[in-house]
Design an enzyme around this catalytic site. Structure first.
Site, PDB file in Angstrom:
ATOM      1  N   TRP A 144       0.822  -1.211   0.000  1.00 20.95           N
ATOM      2  CA  TRP A 144       0.000   0.000   0.000  1.00 20.95           C
ATOM      3  C   TRP A 144       0.855   1.260   0.000  1.00 20.95           C
ATOM      4  O   TRP A 144       0.502   2.266  -0.623  1.00 20.95           O
ATOM      5  CB  TRP A 144      -0.970  -0.016   1.183  1.00 20.95           C
ATOM      6  CG  TRP A 144      -1.902  -1.186   1.124  1.00 20.95           C
ATOM      7  CD1 TRP A 144      -1.895  -2.289   1.937  1.00 20.95           C
ATOM      8  CD2 TRP A 144      -2.951  -1.408   0.166  1.00 20.95           C
ATOM      9  NE1 TRP A 144      -2.873  -3.170   1.553  1.00 20.95           N
ATOM     10  CE2 TRP A 144      -3.544  -2.663   0.478  1.00 20.95           C
ATOM     11  CE3 TRP A 144      -3.450  -0.671  -0.905  1.00 20.95           C
ATOM     12  CZ2 TRP A 144      -4.601  -3.178  -0.258  1.00 20.95           C
ATOM     13  CZ3 TRP A 144      -4.506  -1.189  -1.638  1.00 20.95           C
ATOM     14  CH2 TRP A 144      -5.068  -2.420  -1.317  1.00 20.95           C
ATOM     15  N   ASP A 185     -19.851   3.140  -0.415  1.00 17.00           N
ATOM     16  CA  ASP A 185     -18.894   2.163  -0.943  1.00 17.00           C
ATOM     17  C   ASP A 185     -17.565   2.370  -0.227  1.00 17.00           C
ATOM     18  O   ASP A 185     -16.853   3.354  -0.464  1.00 17.00           O
ATOM     19  CB  ASP A 185     -18.741   2.351  -2.454  1.00 17.00           C
ATOM     20  CG  ASP A 185     -17.999   1.200  -3.113  1.00 17.00           C
ATOM     21  OD1 ASP A 185     -17.574   0.277  -2.392  1.00 17.00           O
ATOM     22  OD2 ASP A 185     -17.843   1.227  -4.352  1.00 17.00           O
ATOM     23  N   GLY A 187     -13.817   1.712   0.624  1.00 16.92           N
ATOM     24  CA  GLY A 187     -12.676   1.189  -0.120  1.00 16.92           C
ATOM     25  C   GLY A 187     -13.046   0.953  -1.562  1.00 16.92           C
ATOM     26  O   GLY A 187     -12.574  -0.008  -2.185  1.00 16.92           O
ATOM     27  N   GLY A 188     -13.853   1.863  -2.122  1.00 21.61           N
ATOM     28  CA  GLY A 188     -14.441   1.659  -3.439  1.00 21.61           C
ATOM     29  C   GLY A 188     -13.600   2.090  -4.612  1.00 21.61           C
ATOM     30  O   GLY A 188     -14.125   2.199  -5.732  1.00 21.61           O
ATOM     31  N   SER A 237      -8.843   6.933   5.368  1.00 20.38           N
ATOM     32  CA  SER A 237      -8.623   5.517   5.610  1.00 20.38           C
ATOM     33  C   SER A 237      -9.904   4.889   6.143  1.00 20.38           C
ATOM     34  O   SER A 237     -10.641   5.513   6.923  1.00 20.38           O
ATOM     35  CB  SER A 237      -7.503   5.335   6.634  1.00 20.38           C
ATOM     36  OG  SER A 237      -7.465   3.998   7.107  1.00 20.38           O
ATOM     37  N   PHE A 238     -10.156   3.629   5.740  1.00 19.54           N
ATOM     38  CA  PHE A 238     -11.329   2.962   6.306  1.00 19.54           C
ATOM     39  C   PHE A 238     -11.052   2.379   7.687  1.00 19.54           C
ATOM     40  O   PHE A 238     -11.917   1.744   8.288  1.00 19.54           O
ATOM     41  CB  PHE A 238     -11.919   1.896   5.376  1.00 19.54           C
ATOM     42  CG  PHE A 238     -10.935   0.989   4.681  1.00 19.54           C
ATOM     43  CD1 PHE A 238      -9.858   0.436   5.327  1.00 19.54           C
ATOM     44  CD2 PHE A 238     -11.126   0.674   3.339  1.00 19.54           C
ATOM     45  CE1 PHE A 238      -8.975  -0.409   4.684  1.00 19.54           C
ATOM     46  CE2 PHE A 238     -10.246  -0.178   2.675  1.00 19.54           C
ATOM     47  CZ  PHE A 238      -9.177  -0.721   3.350  1.00 19.54           C
ATOM     48  N   SER A 252     -16.511  -4.278  -0.976  1.00 17.91           N
ATOM     49  CA  SER A 252     -16.370  -5.165  -2.130  1.00 17.91           C
ATOM     50  C   SER A 252     -14.906  -5.415  -2.469  1.00 17.91           C
ATOM     51  O   SER A 252     -14.158  -4.471  -2.744  1.00 17.91           O
ATOM     52  CB  SER A 252     -17.090  -4.550  -3.343  1.00 17.91           C
ATOM     53  OG  SER A 252     -16.926  -5.360  -4.483  1.00 17.91           O
ATOM     54  N   HIS A 256     -10.193  -9.408   1.418  1.00 18.28           N
ATOM     55  CA  HIS A 256      -9.145 -10.375   1.068  1.00 18.28           C
ATOM     56  C   HIS A 256      -7.764  -9.734   0.986  1.00 18.28           C
ATOM     57  O   HIS A 256      -6.758 -10.438   0.910  1.00 18.28           O
ATOM     58  CB  HIS A 256      -9.509 -11.124  -0.212  1.00 18.28           C
ATOM     59  CG  HIS A 256      -9.391 -10.312  -1.464  1.00 18.28           C
ATOM     60  ND1 HIS A 256      -9.330 -10.885  -2.717  1.00 18.28           N
ATOM     61  CD2 HIS A 256      -9.335  -8.976  -1.684  1.00 18.28           C
ATOM     62  CE1 HIS A 256      -9.241  -9.954  -3.634  1.00 18.28           C
ATOM     63  NE2 HIS A 256      -9.243  -8.788  -3.040  1.00 18.28           N
ATOM     64  N   ASP A 257      -7.712  -8.397   1.004  1.00 11.41           N
ATOM     65  CA  ASP A 257      -6.422  -7.702   1.010  1.00 11.41           C
ATOM     66  C   ASP A 257      -5.761  -7.703   2.390  1.00 11.41           C
ATOM     67  O   ASP A 257      -4.595  -7.317   2.503  1.00 11.41           O
ATOM     68  CB  ASP A 257      -6.596  -6.234   0.593  1.00 11.41           C
ATOM     69  CG  ASP A 257      -6.977  -6.073  -0.870  1.00 11.41           C
ATOM     70  OD1 ASP A 257      -6.658  -6.966  -1.665  1.00 11.41           O
ATOM     71  OD2 ASP A 257      -7.601  -5.050  -1.206  1.00 11.41           O
TER      72      ASP A 257
END
Length: 353
Positions: A144, A185, A187-188, A237-238, A252, A256-257
């Protein structure tokens, strides 16, 4: 010269260990396909067969090297040489065209994120020895941080994540949006999914949340797709407290990251922002209940790149529960994406507690 047909001697060689293992040890062909994608060879052949010298000029390539590369691919069924020195598309080569809805060319481009993602596997041995991602070993910074420090590669990452139109529309179909007022959304990226949701649901409003540089691109994308007036963008940041006011928070292809601890923190922020009665929709592209090969490959990719992982439905459900959410439904989309519908019972305790 065209590839020769199989002979008895070829059949004998096909029984050798090298021939048996060829499909899993060959690096030449995969890298050759990526080079062709990077050179946009398919784009340059759109209007029909092209002579080698002209094709080399269009690709900014050495003619002899380009011919050798293409003839190798032709032997593997990609591209065609209808006359000596004249190269053309065939059905497989069409997949490498920039306009193909699969987005394959973008994903394979060695000058963009897709190719860099594959090159990260040159550090696989480091990952297997240590359990740590290989990205920093290969490129000098954690995943990142590298994208943040390289805006061009960050933009390429955003483009690749949203390049497969069919997957985006498949994700839109994963939820009944008719009862929603405002979708967030989380992290869209640059807003491709949000734009599609808003575009097919004219009464909806939306908020796009991602890091500042990314949502700057998102603002433009949403405007270009005619939904900018119904959408706002928030650069943050989320892992920090999220904007309230949405009644469906979408996560979405994000979890998985990340490892379990980080994933729970992201979901907790969604539950916190949604509040009592709010909804959270988790979408992921793979599940261990589906294509085992695709799951295993992506699971390894996530580890090598960023230390993330693919999960089973049960594992995602455990994360959701740990974040204070209740699963209300689980289903698989026509293209195999996993959709987990969640609700917030009571307002969860602060993630900082």
């Amino acid at each position: 010269m065209p590839c020769m047909t199989a002979t008895a001697d070829d059949a004998a060689r096909d029984r050798s260990p090298w021939a048996i293992m060829a499909p899993v040890i060959d690096l030449v062909t995969p890298l050759t396909v990526r080079a062709a994608a990077s050179l946009r060879v398919a784009d340059h052949l759109t209007d029909g067969p092209v002579a080698l010298d002209e094709l080399a000029r269009r690709c900014d390539a050495d003619a002899d090297a380009l011919a050798r590369m293409l003839r190798h691919l032709i032997c593997h069924g990609v591209f065609a040489e209808p006359d000596h020195g004249m190269f053309a598309l065939n059905d497989k080569a069409e997949f490498l065209h920039s306009d193909h809805p699969s987005g394959m060319r973008v994903s394979l481009d060695l000058d963009g994120f897709g190719g860099q993602m594959d090159l990260a596997f040159t550090g696989l041995l480091h990952t297997v020895h240590t359990g740590e991602p290989a990205w920093q070993k290969v490129f000098g910074l954690p995943f990142w941080e590298y994208l943040a420090a390289n805006p061009k590669m960050g933009a390429s990452f955003d483009a690749m994540m949203s390049s497969a139109t069919e997957f985006v529309m498949d994700a839109v179909s994963a939820h009944d949006w008719s009862t929603a007022r405002h979708v967030v959304d989380v992290g869209g990226g640059r807003g491709v999914l949000l734009a599609a949701i808003l575009g097919t649901n004219p009464s909806l409003r939306g908020t796009l949340i991602d890091l500042p540089d990314t949502v700057d691109r998102g603002r433009q994308y949403l405007a270009e797709h005619g939904v900018g007036e119904r959408a706002e963008v928030v650069g943050q940041s989320f892992f920090d407290p999220l904007p309230t006011g949405g009644d469906v928070y979408v996560v979405s292809s994000v979890l998985h990251d990340w490892n379990d601890e980080a994933s729970i923190a992201i979901l907790h922020r969604c539950a916190e922002a949604a509040g009592a009665g709010g909804r959270v929709l988790v979408l992921e592209q793979h599940s261990s209940e589906g294509d085992r090969s695709a799951f295993a490959e992506m699971d390894l990719r996530m580890l090598v790149l960023a230390g993330g992982r693919e999960r089973s439905v049960e594992e995602y459900t455990a994360l959701v529960t740990a974040a204070g959410l209740t699963v209300t439904g689980v289903h698989t989309t026509p293209m195999g994406q996993v959709a987990i519908e969640c609700s917030v019972g009571s307002v969860p305790a602060s993630a900082d507690a």
